[in-house]
Design a protein around this motif. Structure first.
Motif, mmCIF file in Angstrom:
data_model
loop_
_atom_site.group_PDB
_atom_site.id
_atom_site.type_symbol
_atom_site.label_atom_id
_atom_site.label_comp_id
_atom_site.label_asym_id
_atom_site.label_seq_id
_atom_site.Cartn_x
_atom_site.Cartn_y
_atom_site.Cartn_z
ATOM 1 N N ASP A 79 -31.658 15.087 4.809
ATOM 2 C CA ASP A 79 -32.360 14.176 5.746
ATOM 3 C C ASP A 79 -32.191 12.705 5.421
ATOM 4 O O ASP A 79 -32.827 11.864 6.052
ATOM 5 N N ASN A 80 -31.366 12.316 4.482
ATOM 6 C CA ASN A 80 -31.160 10.909 4.134
ATOM 7 C C ASN A 80 -29.680 10.582 4.183
ATOM 8 O O ASN A 80 -28.845 11.305 3.621
ATOM 9 N N ALA A 81 -29.341 9.497 4.842
ATOM 10 C CA ALA A 81 -27.958 9.061 4.939
ATOM 11 C C ALA A 81 -27.654 8.048 3.848
ATOM 12 O O ALA A 81 -28.522 7.273 3.427
ATOM 13 N N PRO A 82 -26.422 7.992 3.387
ATOM 14 C CA PRO A 82 -26.041 7.018 2.363
ATOM 15 C C PRO A 82 -26.077 5.596 2.930
ATOM 16 O O PRO A 82 -25.965 5.377 4.135
ATOM 17 N N ILE A 83 -26.215 4.570 2.014
ATOM 18 C CA ILE A 83 -26.245 3.148 2.370
ATOM 19 C C ILE A 83 -25.033 2.477 1.718
ATOM 20 O O ILE A 83 -24.823 2.593 0.525
ATOM 21 N N ILE A 84 -24.230 1.745 2.580
ATOM 22 C CA ILE A 84 -23.010 1.108 2.098
ATOM 23 C C ILE A 84 -23.254 -0.395 1.997
ATOM 24 O O ILE A 84 -23.674 -1.032 2.972
ATOM 25 N N SER A 85 -22.930 -0.997 0.822
ATOM 26 C CA SER A 85 -23.069 -2.440 0.592
ATOM 27 C C SER A 85 -21.713 -2.994 0.184
ATOM 28 O O SER A 85 -21.020 -2.411 -0.664
ATOM 29 N N VAL A 86 -21.306 -4.151 0.810
ATOM 30 C CA VAL A 86 -20.010 -4.758 0.519
ATOM 31 C C VAL A 86 -20.180 -5.746 -0.601
ATOM 32 O O VAL A 86 -20.947 -6.709 -0.492
ATOM 33 N N MET A 87 -19.454 -5.559 -1.699
ATOM 34 C CA MET A 87 -19.487 -6.462 -2.826
ATOM 35 C C MET A 87 -18.388 -7.521 -2.717
ATOM 36 O O MET A 87 -18.605 -8.680 -3.050
ATOM 37 N N SER A 88 -17.185 -7.139 -2.235
ATOM 38 C CA SER A 88 -16.055 -8.079 -2.102
ATOM 39 C C SER A 88 -15.041 -7.461 -1.144
ATOM 40 O O SER A 88 -14.855 -6.242 -1.112
ATOM 41 N N PHE A 89 -14.301 -8.334 -0.352
ATOM 42 C CA PHE A 89 -13.288 -7.818 0.582
ATOM 43 C C PHE A 89 -12.268 -8.917 0.887
ATOM 44 O O PHE A 89 -12.635 -10.073 1.080
ATOM 45 N N THR A 90 -10.983 -8.555 0.959
ATOM 46 C CA THR A 90 -9.886 -9.461 1.304
ATOM 47 C C THR A 90 -9.424 -9.136 2.719
ATOM 48 O O THR A 90 -9.193 -7.958 3.045
ATOM 49 N N SER A 91 -9.251 -10.195 3.557
ATOM 50 C CA SER A 91 -8.958 -9.964 4.972
ATOM 51 C C SER A 91 -7.477 -9.815 5.277
ATOM 52 O O SER A 91 -7.123 -9.396 6.380
ATOM 53 N N GLU A 92 -6.550 -10.172 4.372
ATOM 54 C CA GLU A 92 -5.113 -10.077 4.652
ATOM 55 C C GLU A 92 -4.375 -9.640 3.394
ATOM 56 O O GLU A 92 -4.724 -10.064 2.282
ATOM 57 N N VAL A 93 -3.313 -8.809 3.606
ATOM 58 C CA VAL A 93 -2.512 -8.309 2.492
ATOM 59 C C VAL A 93 -1.060 -8.200 2.954
ATOM 60 O O VAL A 93 -0.785 -7.899 4.129
ATOM 61 N N SER A 94 -0.134 -8.467 2.039
ATOM 62 C CA SER A 94 1.292 -8.378 2.369
ATOM 63 C C SER A 94 1.740 -6.913 2.334
ATOM 64 O O SER A 94 1.269 -6.124 1.515
ATOM 65 N N GLU A 95 2.698 -6.566 3.241
ATOM 66 C CA GLU A 95 3.141 -5.167 3.305
ATOM 67 C C GLU A 95 3.960 -4.758 2.092
ATOM 68 O O GLU A 95 4.147 -3.571 1.849
ATOM 69 N N ASP A 96 4.495 -5.707 1.324
ATOM 70 C CA ASP A 96 5.215 -5.341 0.110
ATOM 71 C C ASP A 96 4.319 -5.280 -1.105
ATOM 72 O O ASP A 96 4.792 -5.233 -2.237
ATOM 73 N N SER A 97 2.997 -5.271 -0.876
ATOM 74 C CA SER A 97 2.052 -5.120 -1.993
ATOM 75 C C SER A 97 2.225 -3.738 -2.592
ATOM 76 O O SER A 97 2.314 -2.744 -1.860
ATOM 77 N N PRO A 98 2.262 -3.649 -3.908
ATOM 78 C CA PRO A 98 2.467 -2.336 -4.546
ATOM 79 C C PRO A 98 1.250 -1.456 -4.330
ATOM 80 O O PRO A 98 0.135 -1.930 -4.116
ATOM 81 N N PRO A 99 1.450 -0.149 -4.362
ATOM 82 C CA PRO A 99 0.303 0.757 -4.262
ATOM 83 C C PRO A 99 -0.686 0.484 -5.389
ATOM 84 O O PRO A 99 -0.314 0.182 -6.521
ATOM 85 N N GLY A 100 -1.969 0.590 -5.038
ATOM 86 C CA GLY A 100 -3.024 0.326 -6.023
ATOM 87 C C GLY A 100 -3.591 -1.070 -5.954
ATOM 88 O O GLY A 100 -4.457 -1.424 -6.761
ATOM 89 N N THR A 101 -3.118 -1.876 -4.997
ATOM 90 C CA THR A 101 -3.663 -3.235 -4.853
ATOM 91 C C THR A 101 -5.103 -3.161 -4.335
ATOM 92 O O THR A 101 -5.374 -2.511 -3.321
ATOM 93 N N THR A 102 -6.017 -3.853 -5.023
ATOM 94 C CA THR A 102 -7.441 -3.832 -4.646
ATOM 95 C C THR A 102 -7.689 -4.783 -3.485
ATOM 96 O O THR A 102 -7.279 -5.946 -3.519
ATOM 97 N N ILE A 103 -8.338 -4.265 -2.450
ATOM 98 C CA ILE A 103 -8.666 -5.111 -1.299
ATOM 99 C C ILE A 103 -10.184 -5.217 -1.085
ATOM 100 O O ILE A 103 -10.624 -5.999 -0.236
ATOM 101 N N GLY A 104 -10.957 -4.422 -1.821
ATOM 102 C CA GLY A 104 -12.409 -4.528 -1.659
ATOM 103 C C GLY A 104 -13.162 -3.668 -2.646
ATOM 104 O O GLY A 104 -12.618 -2.704 -3.194
#
Length: 1059
Positions: A326-351
């Motif tokens: 009966d309880n839904a989870p709560i999501i809070s944003v700590m950090s987020f990047t709005s643009e990323v290059s397509e040649d960024s290697p896998p594992g690049t943190t965006i948020g």
């Protein structure tokens, strides 16, 4: 192996260790002090300790060393069950100042459990009328291990009736069905026993086995059919026992007992067998035990419907367990990047996000996912903290902007969730090449295919858009056995369909491997390659070929069996090969016909001809066997070979029986000799005739020249030293006797007269001229090893036996290999032959006896002496090293066979050996051996032509001579009636009176006798008055010769000599 993973610290630090399960107590896990940058003094002063909420403390901290060790045995299956990855966490606390460090231990699975079946035996009843393709679900095996160590594959023992078909459930578990591919025959096989083997992928590999006993039932031709192939149902996790979940329904078109259906559960895991049950009659599936959502969220099981005839059908049932929440989870944003290059290697943190759920227990466990198919993933860094990272290389040409929706879902029932959307733009880089779905394509094609047949299709994918995604397929240049790959296959540039260009022959090429390139339309273009392997499958298109015994038209190869041969005596071995492969090259040997089937048998697999009983004296010498060699192909092909066997102890006995086999060869060998002899005789007669004609012509020409210029009359010539009176005279008689014998019989007798002088002639006074020869008889026997008996006419008989001792007067005779002038006998050795491979056997005999007949074999010459050797006593030619591809195809060996006599005699034989795997290769190398045959054929033709020409000239010459003689005889008859007198010529110093004279007479007698007449007499007419010459007193000067006939009367013959 221990793996250490360090992550960045947000509030506190976290350390993660990976350890395999079942480590011994006290085993090192990691140096926590070093990994956290703490020294040992800090651990002791801070009273470092670990805190865990579990009842079992698996880990122990050694403060004095700063390391973590195993405190209790860790069993991954007991700790996590089927959950993967498996880990547990605890905190390490330090005081003064207070520090909290989160430590996670990941337990790695080891292959410590084999797959196990719930039952060791399974009974199945299947009707013999079951349709092809009928499925029979088998019990699953369970393996508590996970990943590669878990259950990987099922195998069924080889059989003709069933094949195994594997299926994968949505949860990754596997189950198998046994599919009928060949109709059962209860009358032939009422019961079948098979084994189902389950294997995992661990090292070492483990397996489990269940026995499948199948009883074949009779006369039931309709199997039950479920109304649905998949049933889906839901059940609350707190549902009481007996709660109906779903009712399955199957129908059977049969009537009576064959249409009565019973239901049963199959492929149940051990944790499900106690939770569910089914009514065998109604098919109602109900709860029989407590459901636990936290253990299993969904159940997949198989339900079998079986009629009384043993026919079955199965259906899948998927049951989802519903949880309460009966309880839904709560999501809070700590950090987020709005643009990323397509040649960024896998594992690049965006948020970085934080997720919390107010529920407790299982309903408070939160799972964060991304609600779209995007190249991003959520990764948990710390408890309740997640980082959003790229999961693969981004491609702006595919998606230039992403709306990422993160969904946090708890484990409640029903599950509650929360969503949070993020907008992310991707900057463009062109970096996508075409990709094939698999690295190697394998295809199979049967030989003798038609050119242009489609084999397979290769297809690559390019995630780019527009012209960058246009892919063209190109065949890479390569060589296959010296030919371009384009001579074998072609590829369609647009569709990637691969076609054959030519018909394949398995005996020449077994595999075609080439590379196909996929290239996009970019600039520069990007491409990728894939390897395609086309495996040629063999057809039974070649019949067996018999290598030994060699079948030649004009020669005889006979195997010799002594009459002392016992049961199992090896007569010979039929050697055959089949250039096909696999079961098409499996050869079997059968005795098709035989002179005496009760005497010989042929080995089914090895072709050895052996005696099956004791050889007796009643067995005929001449035995002929017909052996058929058959391969195992479908349809099978065969070849036959005739084997001549001589049951004898001596070689002369064999020759006397087998003369009919050698007739053609002797005829061919003697034909040239007789042609040469006839040509020589006719030529001699022709030349002699010419010489005689020329001599006579010269003589007559000289005589005509002398008489032409002389005016003297013809006077008879009387030689000196002899005088003759009327009716009396002295004559010199010379008698020549020639005796000719034939050579056709050994038992011919020659008898000579031997009384007094060896040449006594008795003249009969009655003037019959009979000559008698007094003879004494002597018998000469030419029989070998026969005693000579001499009998006398005295008081008794005596027998004299003369024993003939053997001399080494006969050289060895080679029976095999047969040396023929115009044919080639070549032994074939495959290039895969190993050391000691039997090439052939030189068979020779010596008609001498004792040590004079002991034979030894030696290799005199060879193309490669380092490759072959000859057995000193048995004549077997074997390889002494491994045959390689560098060895020449054409090998020629010269073997000398020598006896043990004094002095020794020997014979040589040439053995042609072909080192090759195929007959075309042999024929191309051995064409020069046919030159002698062509030469012999041409020689015979020219001999016949020369004989015909010389005979024609000779006959023409005879005809001309006879014609001339007849012509001159007719001319002489005209002159015979002429009235001209003949004037005799009297030489000086001799006088002749009326009717008197002296003449010399020489009589030559040729006596020819045969060898079969013992009492022939030679009779000669006695000359009376030997020769009376008279001159007519009437003055005609006619010379007359008077002779006395047998009755005493006299008559005169006019002799005229007209030049």
């Amino acid at each position: 192996m221990l793996m250490l993973h360090l992550f960045f610290c947000i509030v506190t630090c976290q350390i993660r260790y990976s350890v395999p399960e079942e480590m011994k107590k006290g085993s090192l896990i990691g140096n926590v002090a070093q990994d956290l940058g703490l020294d040992l003094k800090r651990l002791r002063s801070g009273r470092a300790r670990i805190v865990t909420g579990d009842s079992i403390q698996y880990i122990e901290l050694k403060i004095d060393k700063g390391i973590l060790v195993v405190n209790e045995r860790i069993d991954r299956e007991q700790l996590c069950g089927e959950v993967t990855p498996c880990s547990f966490s605890f905190e390490m606390i330090l005081e003064k100042p207070m520090e909290l460090h989160h430590i996670t231990i990941e337990v790695l699975d080891v292959n410590d459990h084999p797959p196990l079946f719930k039952k060791t035996d399974t009974e199945l009843e299947i009707s013999e009328s079951a349709n092809l393709g009928a499925r029979f679900v088998l019990d699953n095996a369970e393996d508590p291990d996970v990943g590669v160590n878990g259950l990987q594959n099922y195998m069924l023992t080889p059989n003709d009736n069933f094949v195994l078909k594997q299926h994968v459930n949505s949860d990754g578990s596997k189950y198998v069905e046994m599919v009928l591919r060949k109709s059962l025959n209860r009358e032939e096989y009422p019961r079948l026993s098979l084994k189902l083997i389950a294997v995992d992928g661990g090292t070492p590999q483990r397996s489990g086995t269940v026995n499948i006993d199948i009883t074949v039932l009779d006369v039931n031709d309709n199997a039950p059919v479920f109304s649905q192939s998949v049933y889906k149902a839901t059940v609350m996790e707190n549902a009481p026992r007996g709660t109906s979940i779903i009712t399955v329904n199957a129908t059977d078109a049969d009537s009576g007992s064959n249409g009565y259906i019973t239901y049963s559960l199959s492929n149940l895991k051990s944790n499900v067998a106690d939770l569910l049950s089914i009514d065998q009659t109604s098919g109602m599936l109900s709860v029989s035990g407590p459901m636990d959502f936290e253990k299993d969220k969904k159940y997949e099981l198989r339900i079998d419907a079986k009629d009384q005839g043993g026919l079955t059908d199965s259906s899948k049932v998927i049951i989802e367990v519903i949880d309460v929440n009966d309880n839904a989870p709560i999501i809070s944003v700590m950090s987020f990047t709005s643009e990323v290059s397509e040649d960024s290697p896998p594992g690049t943190t965006i948020g970085i996000i934080n997720v919390k759920d107010l529920d407790s227990g299982d309903n408070g466990q939160v799972i964060c996912t991304i609600d779209q198919n995007v190249p991003f993933k959520i990764k948990s860094n710390l408890r309740n903290y997640y980082i959003l990272i790229t999961d693969s290389v981004l491609d702006r040409e595919t998606v230039s902007e992403f709306n990422i929706t993160v969904v946090a879902t708890d484990a409640g029932s029903p599950p509650l969730s929360s969503k949070r959307s993020f907008n992310l733009k991707v900057s463009d880089v062109n970096d996508n090449a075409p990709v094939f779905p698999q690295g190697v394509y394998n295809a199979y094609i049967t030989e003798n295919n038609s050119p242009g047949v489609s084999i397979l299709t290769v297809r690559a994918r390019d995630p780019d858009e527009n012209h960058y995604a246009r892919i063209s397929y190109i065949l890479e240049d390569s060589n296959i056995d010296g030919s371009q790959v384009s001579e074998y296959v072609s590829v369609n540039a647009e569709t990637g369909v691969i076609h054959t260009v030519r018909s394949f022959d398995y005996e020449q090429i077994k595999k075609v491997t080439f590379i196909v390139k996929a290239r996009d339309g970019g600039s520069p273009p990007l491409s990728s390659n894939v390897t395609v392997k086309i495996l040629i499958q063999d057809q039974n298109d070649n019949a067996p070929q018999v290598l030994y015994p060699v079948q030649t038209g004009g020669s005889l190869v006979a195997e010799m069996v002594p009459r002392s041969a016992d049961v199992g005596y090896l007569v010979t071995k039929v050697v055959a090969v089949d250039v096909d492969s696999g079961q098409n090259a499996w050869l079997s040997y059968k005795l098709q016909k035989a002179t005496d089937r009760a005497l010989f048998e042929v080995g089914l697999q090895n072709g050895e001809i052996r005696t099956i009983r004791q050889v007796t004296d009643k067995d005929v010498v001449k035995q002929r066997l017909t052996v058929v060699v058959e391969d195992n192909g479908q349809p099978s092909r065969s070849a036959t070979v005739n084997v001549n066997v001589a049951v004898a102890d001596s070689f002369p006995e064999v020759l006397s029986e087998f003369t009919d086999f050698t007739h053609d060869k002797e005829y061919n060998d003697n034909l040239t000799f007789y042609l040469v002899l006839a040509l020589a005789v006719v030529s001699f007669l022709f030349i002699t005739c010419l010489v005689v004609i020329i001599s006579v012509k010269i003589y007559r020409w000289r005589q005509s020249r002398v008489l032409y210029h002389s005016s003297l009359p013809v006077i008879p010539y009387y030689p000196p030293r002899y005088s003759d009176t009327l009716g009396t005279g002295t004559l010199q008689h010379v008698y020549n006797y020639e005796v000719c014998r034939t050579t056709d019989s050994r038992k011919s007798d020659c008898k000579f007269g031997g009384a007094g002088s060896q040449n006594i002639l008795i003249m009969d006074p009655s003037s019959t001229g009979t000559m008698q020869r007094i003879q004494s008889e002597k018998n000469i026997l030419d029989e070998p090893d026969s005693p000579l008996e001499v009998s006398s006419q005295g008081q008794g008989n005596v027998t004299v036996k003369i024993l003939i001792q053997d001399q080494n007067d006969n050289a060895p005779q080679v029976l095999y290999p047969v040396q023929t002038g115009g044919s080639l006998v070549a032994e074939m050795v495959p290039r895969s032959a190993d050391v000691g491979y039997l090439v052939t056997k030189v068979v020779a005999v010596d008609v001498d006896s004792g040590q004079n007949a002991w034979l030894s074999y030696k290799l005199q010459k060879a193309t490669d002496r380092a490759l072959f050797e000859v057995g000193l006593q048995n004549g077997e030619i074997r390889t002494i090293r491994q045959v390689t591809d560098k060895d020449a195809v054409k090998q020629r060996l010269t073997v000398i066979v020598e006896d043990n006599g004094q002095p020794s005699r020997s014979a040589t034989v040439n053995v042609n050996v072909a080192v090759a795997d195929s007959f075309p290769e042999v024929l191309s190398e051995f064409t020069d051996f046919t030159h002698d045959k062509e030469y012999n054929d041409n020689l015979t033709f020219y001999l016949v032509l020369a004989l015909a020409v010389v005979s024609f000239l000779f006959i023409t010459c005879l005809v001309v001579i006879i014609s001339v003689k007849i012509y001159r005889w007719r001319q002489s008859r005209i002159l015979y009636h002429s009235s001209l007198p003949v004037i005799p010529y009297y030489p000086p110093r001799y006088s002749d009176t009326l009717g008197t004279g002296t003449l010399q007479h020489v009589y030559n007698y040729d006596v020819y006798r045969t060898t079969d007449s013992r009492k022939s007499d030679i009779k000669y007419m006695q000359p009376v008055s030997e020769g009376l010459m008279s001159v007519d007193g009437a003055g005609t000067d006619t010379l007359q010769k008077e002779k006395q006939s047998g009755d005493g009367s006299r008559h005169s013959t006019l002799v005229s000599d007209i030049m």
